[in-house]
Design a protein around this motif. Structure first.
Motif: not given
Length: 254
Positions: A222-228, A230-242, A3-4
């Protein structure tokens, strides 16, 4: 962190838009009303390159995101298969091995729950590695015990190998990212495009805030979504559900 970086890109683009606009305004008194030839071609080339880089990084990030989710499912299946094949061992050897499996799966689940605390995650990964050696020793000993079926080592040990191998694959998958220079290029091109866009928006001395803010906001998102992704355990888009697949498997072992 993600986010920063995105917020920093947003304000950096606004600054570049303003710099480009002011640079053009200073030169307007020295130039004719018609823009010099070739400017639109240069602008188009830069924006096309920016679009290509965004498409490249987004496509790669989503592919790696899907791979990481698939590996979670694969590890769940491998552990479940190995756990079921414990039934091939003598009955008196099964409880100890099943308990080691439960402790092993607990360590694997906690390792990824602790992220982004890397030190805590590494501690649980080391614990899981130690439990791997213990499970292997227990399985080899039990498969050689009197009364163990001849098929036990042929079926159980390969399943354990698969269960252990997938942990290395998952660990490496979490570390697979594009070279840092790719992200530096992405940020640099976004700022360069902002500079050129600001230069082209200087036809009026009045700032067009709607377009300036809109352009910077769209690019930053757009850049935030790409980074999120790419690092799915750091931001809003996560793979924790799996990870719930591993949790469900652990619950079935009780």
């Amino acid at each position: 962190m993600v986010l920063l970086l995105s917020v920093g890109l947003f304000f950096g683009m606004l600054l570049c838009l303003e710099i480009g606009r002011r640079t053009r305004l200073r030169r307007m008194t020295e130039e004719s009303g018609t823009p010099p030839e070739g400017i639109s071609s240069v602008d188009g080339a830069v924006f096309a390159l920016l679009g290509l880089l965004i498409a490249f990084t987004f496509s790669g990030a989503t592919a790696r995101f899907d791979t990481r989710r698939q590996l979670i499912v694969e590890e769940t299946n491998d552990i479940g298969t190995a756990y079921l094949r414990i039934d091939l061992l003598p009955a008196d050897a099964q409880p100890m091995l099943r308990e080691s499996f439960r402790r092993y799966l607990d360590a694997r689940i906690e390792a990824y729950r602790k992220l982004p605390d890397v030190d805590a995650a590494k501690a649980y990964l080391e614990k899981a590695s130690e439990l791997q050696r213990r499970i292997w020793q227990q399985a080899v000993t039990a498969s050689r015990a009197p009364g163990a079926p001849a098929a036990a080592p042929m079926l159980l040990l390969p399943a354990l190998n698969a269960m252990f191998d997938i942990t290395t694959t998952r660990t490496m998958a979490t570390q697979m990212h594009p070279p840092r220079i790719i992200f530096i290029m992405l940020f640099g091109l976004a700022l360069a495009a902002s500079l050129l866009a600001g230069h082209g928006m200087s036809g009026s001395r009045v700032r067009i805030w709607f377009h300036m803010l809109g352009f910077a906001m769209v690019m930053a998102v757009v850049v935030y979504v790409i980074l999120d992704i790419e690092y799915p355990r750091l931001g809003l888009i996560r793979i924790d559900a799996f990870d719930q697949a591993l949790v469900d498997l652990r619950n079935s072992m009780n």
